[in-house]
Design a protein around this motif. Structure first.
Motif, PDB file in Angstrom:
ATOM      1  N   TYR A 126     -40.351  -2.785  18.641  1.00  0.00           N
ATOM      2  CA  TYR A 126     -39.921  -4.059  19.160  1.00  0.00           C
ATOM      3  C   TYR A 126     -39.552  -5.167  18.153  1.00  0.00           C
ATOM      4  CZ  TYR A 126     -40.022  -8.393  21.371  1.00  0.00           C
ATOM      5  OH  TYR A 126     -39.713  -9.701  21.900  1.00  0.00           O
ATOM      6  N   GLU A 127     -40.745  -5.017  17.228  1.00  0.00           N
ATOM      7  CA  GLU A 127     -41.009  -5.744  16.023  1.00  0.00           C
ATOM      8  C   GLU A 127     -39.888  -5.584  15.080  1.00  0.00           C
ATOM      9  OE1 GLU A 127     -42.373  -8.556  16.146  1.00  0.00           O
ATOM     10  OE2 GLU A 127     -43.534  -8.299  17.974  1.00  0.00           O
ATOM     11  N   ILE A 128     -39.664  -4.320  14.813  1.00  0.00           N
ATOM     12  CA  ILE A 128     -38.604  -3.806  13.835  1.00  0.00           C
ATOM     13  C   ILE A 128     -37.299  -4.189  14.275  1.00  0.00           C
ATOM     14  CG2 ILE A 128     -37.573  -1.540  12.814  1.00  0.00           C
ATOM     15  CD1 ILE A 128     -40.337  -1.999  11.541  1.00  0.00           C
ATOM     16  N   GLU A 129     -36.726  -3.807  15.436  1.00  0.00           N
ATOM     17  CA  GLU A 129     -35.836  -4.259  15.943  1.00  0.00           C
ATOM     18  C   GLU A 129     -35.511  -5.880  15.823  1.00  0.00           C
ATOM     19  OE1 GLU A 129     -34.348  -1.810  19.869  1.00  0.00           O
ATOM     20  OE2 GLU A 129     -36.233  -2.989  19.905  1.00  0.00           O
ATOM     21  N   ARG A 130     -36.419  -6.541  15.668  1.00  0.00           N
ATOM     22  CA  ARG A 130     -36.307  -8.091  15.505  1.00  0.00           C
ATOM     23  C   ARG A 130     -36.085  -8.325  13.978  1.00  0.00           C
ATOM     24  NH1 ARG A 130     -40.370 -11.176  18.888  1.00  0.00           N
ATOM     25  NH2 ARG A 130     -39.080 -12.915  18.139  1.00  0.00           N
ATOM     26  N   ARG A 131     -36.239  -7.448  13.089  1.00  0.00           N
ATOM     27  CA  ARG A 131     -36.282  -7.757  11.715  1.00  0.00           C
ATOM     28  C   ARG A 131     -34.975  -7.088  10.842  1.00  0.00           C
ATOM     29  NH1 ARG A 131     -41.006  -8.750  13.997  1.00  0.00           N
ATOM     30  NH2 ARG A 131     -42.316 -10.619  12.919  1.00  0.00           N
ATOM     31  N   VAL A 132     -34.542  -6.136  11.451  1.00  0.00           N
ATOM     32  CA  VAL A 132     -33.520  -5.197  10.580  1.00  0.00           C
ATOM     33  C   VAL A 132     -32.534  -4.877  11.508  1.00  0.00           C
ATOM     34  CG1 VAL A 132     -35.352  -4.245   9.150  1.00  0.00           C
ATOM     35  CG2 VAL A 132     -34.680  -2.898  11.008  1.00  0.00           C
ATOM     36  N   ASP A 133     -31.133  -5.018  11.001  1.00  0.00           N
ATOM     37  CA  ASP A 133     -30.144  -4.695  11.615  1.00  0.00           C
ATOM     38  C   ASP A 133     -29.759  -3.047  11.743  1.00  0.00           C
ATOM     39  OD1 ASP A 133     -29.412  -7.272  11.577  1.00  0.00           O
ATOM     40  OD2 ASP A 133     -28.364  -7.122   9.890  1.00  0.00           O
TER      41      ASP A 133
ATOM     42  N   SER B  18     -22.205   9.484   9.301  1.00  0.00           N
ATOM     43  CA  SER B  18     -21.513  10.154   8.105  1.00  0.00           C
ATOM     44  C   SER B  18     -21.789   9.028   6.783  1.00  0.00           C
ATOM     45  CB  SER B  18     -20.109  10.477   8.243  1.00  0.00           C
ATOM     46  OG  SER B  18     -19.588   9.087   8.458  1.00  0.00           O
ATOM     47  N   GLU B  19     -22.662   8.062   6.913  1.00  0.00           N
ATOM     48  CA  GLU B  19     -23.035   7.229   5.722  1.00  0.00           C
ATOM     49  C   GLU B  19     -24.162   6.214   6.430  1.00  0.00           C
ATOM     50  OE1 GLU B  19     -19.611   4.781   4.916  1.00  0.00           O
ATOM     51  OE2 GLU B  19     -19.860   3.476   6.620  1.00  0.00           O
ATOM     52  N   GLY B  20     -25.031   5.293   5.447  1.00  0.00           N
ATOM     53  CA  GLY B  20     -25.984   4.535   5.979  1.00  0.00           C
ATOM     54  C   GLY B  20     -27.118   5.316   6.293  1.00  0.00           C
ATOM     55  N   TRP B  21     -27.812   4.350   6.901  1.00  0.00           N
ATOM     56  CA  TRP B  21     -29.247   4.889   7.427  1.00  0.00           C
ATOM     57  C   TRP B  21     -29.521   4.353   8.772  1.00  0.00           C
ATOM     58  CZ3 TRP B  21     -28.406   2.653   2.721  1.00  0.00           C
ATOM     59  CH2 TRP B  21     -28.879   1.469   2.602  1.00  0.00           C
ATOM     60  N   LYS B  22     -30.581   4.641   9.422  1.00  0.00           N
ATOM     61  CA  LYS B  22     -30.651   4.119  10.877  1.00  0.00           C
ATOM     62  C   LYS B  22     -32.439   4.341  11.259  1.00  0.00           C
ATOM     63  CE  LYS B  22     -26.603   3.233  12.700  1.00  0.00           C
ATOM     64  NZ  LYS B  22     -26.067   2.054  12.676  1.00  0.00           N
ATOM     65  N   ILE B  23     -32.812   3.488  11.718  1.00  0.00           N
ATOM     66  CA  ILE B  23     -34.159   3.544  11.839  1.00  0.00           C
ATOM     67  C   ILE B  23     -34.402   3.658  13.700  1.00  0.00           C
ATOM     68  CG2 ILE B  23     -36.550   2.162  12.486  1.00  0.00           C
ATOM     69  CD1 ILE B  23     -35.841   0.744   9.838  1.00  0.00           C
ATOM     70  N   ILE B  24     -35.087   4.739  14.101  1.00  0.00           N
ATOM     71  CA  ILE B  24     -35.124   5.126  15.380  1.00  0.00           C
ATOM     72  C   ILE B  24     -36.626   5.269  15.936  1.00  0.00           C
ATOM     73  CG2 ILE B  24     -32.877   6.126  15.679  1.00  0.00           C
ATOM     74  CD1 ILE B  24     -34.154   8.886  15.026  1.00  0.00           C
ATOM     75  N   PRO B  25     -36.810   5.352  17.100  1.00  0.00           N
ATOM     76  CA  PRO B  25     -38.257   5.007  17.674  1.00  0.00           C
ATOM     77  C   PRO B  25     -38.742   6.625  17.996  1.00  0.00           C
ATOM     78  CG  PRO B  25     -36.811   4.484  19.430  1.00  0.00           C
ATOM     79  CD  PRO B  25     -35.923   4.755  18.301  1.00  0.00           C
ATOM     80  N   CYS B  26     -38.189   7.633  17.450  1.00  0.00           N
ATOM     81  CA  CYS B  26     -38.333   8.878  17.888  1.00  0.00           C
ATOM     82  C   CYS B  26     -39.073   9.947  16.763  1.00  0.00           C
ATOM     83  CB  CYS B  26     -37.113   9.754  18.376  1.00  0.00           C
ATOM     84  SG  CYS B  26     -35.475   8.949  18.380  1.00  0.00           S
ATOM     85  N   SER B  27     -40.355   9.608  16.603  1.00  0.00           N
ATOM     86  CA  SER B  27     -41.172  10.106  15.627  1.00  0.00           C
ATOM     87  C   SER B  27     -42.464  11.045  16.493  1.00  0.00           C
ATOM     88  CB  SER B  27     -41.651   9.273  14.793  1.00  0.00           C
ATOM     89  OG  SER B  27     -42.458  10.122  13.910  1.00  0.00           O
ATOM     90  N   THR B  28     -42.292  12.164  16.230  1.00  0.00           N
ATOM     91  CA  THR B  28     -43.434  12.935  17.112  1.00  0.00           C
ATOM     92  C   THR B  28     -44.856  12.579  16.765  1.00  0.00           C
ATOM     93  OG1 THR B  28     -43.346  14.833  15.523  1.00  0.00           O
ATOM     94  CG2 THR B  28     -41.861  14.872  17.719  1.00  0.00           C
ATOM     95  N   PHE B  29     -45.045  12.121  15.280  1.00  0.00           N
ATOM     96  CA  PHE B  29     -46.521  11.805  15.320  1.00  0.00           C
ATOM     97  C   PHE B  29     -46.600  10.446  14.364  1.00  0.00           C
ATOM     98  CE2 PHE B  29     -44.541  13.979  11.639  1.00  0.00           C
ATOM     99  CZ  PHE B  29     -45.060  13.242  10.534  1.00  0.00           C
ATOM    100  N   GLY B  30     -45.391   9.671  14.087  1.00  0.00           N
ATOM    101  CA  GLY B  30     -45.380   8.538  13.446  1.00  0.00           C
ATOM    102  C   GLY B  30     -44.805   7.309  14.612  1.00  0.00           C
TER     103      GLY B  30
END
Length: 135
Positions: A61-68, A81-93
């Protein structure tokens, strides 16, 4: 052993330790995947009866508010096919950063400049201050 077993994806992973936790780095086909683990924040949450998914939800929730580049939708990540994304799907992180292989250098610079030096300290500070609340 078959590479489809969950632990096999981490056989050649590398880790980076920080005072707040660690980053686990691994390659998956065309992607570099960084799993961010907030060890101290997770310990605080566990001590108040909450779990990893509570930390994941609050942090994302906090990450979404701070990065595009944050998204809850896996489709844009899998078709990237380019760039990067942050996703909330980590099995342990608490979240994963998925980087398309051609963007690795730029993404690493962004991680240091934006995530490590700004976003992560702010998010951890805010959530640590609210650790006794049900954030």
């Amino acid at each position: 052993m078959n590479d489809t077993y969950p632990l096999n994806q981490y056989n050649s992973a590398e880790g980076y330790e920080f005072t707040w936790g660690h980053i686990q780095e691994r390659r998956a086909e065309r992607y570099l995947v960084l799993d961010f683990c907030f060890n101290q924040l997770l310990a605080h949450y566990l001590n108040t009866g909450r779990r990893l998914n509570d930390v994941q939800r609050a942090v994302f929730y906090e990450i979404e508010r701070r990065v595009d580049c944050a998204t809850r939708d896996i489709i844009p990540v899998l078709s990237m096919s380019e760039g990067w994304k942050i996703i909330p799907c980590s099995t342990f992180g608490v979240f994963s950063l998925v980087i398309y292989f051609t963007e690795e250098r730029e993404a690493r610079e962004w991680v240091v400049d934006t995530l490590l030096n700004n976003v992560i300290p702010t998010v951890i500070g805010k959530l640590s201050a609210n650790k006794s609340n049900n954030t």
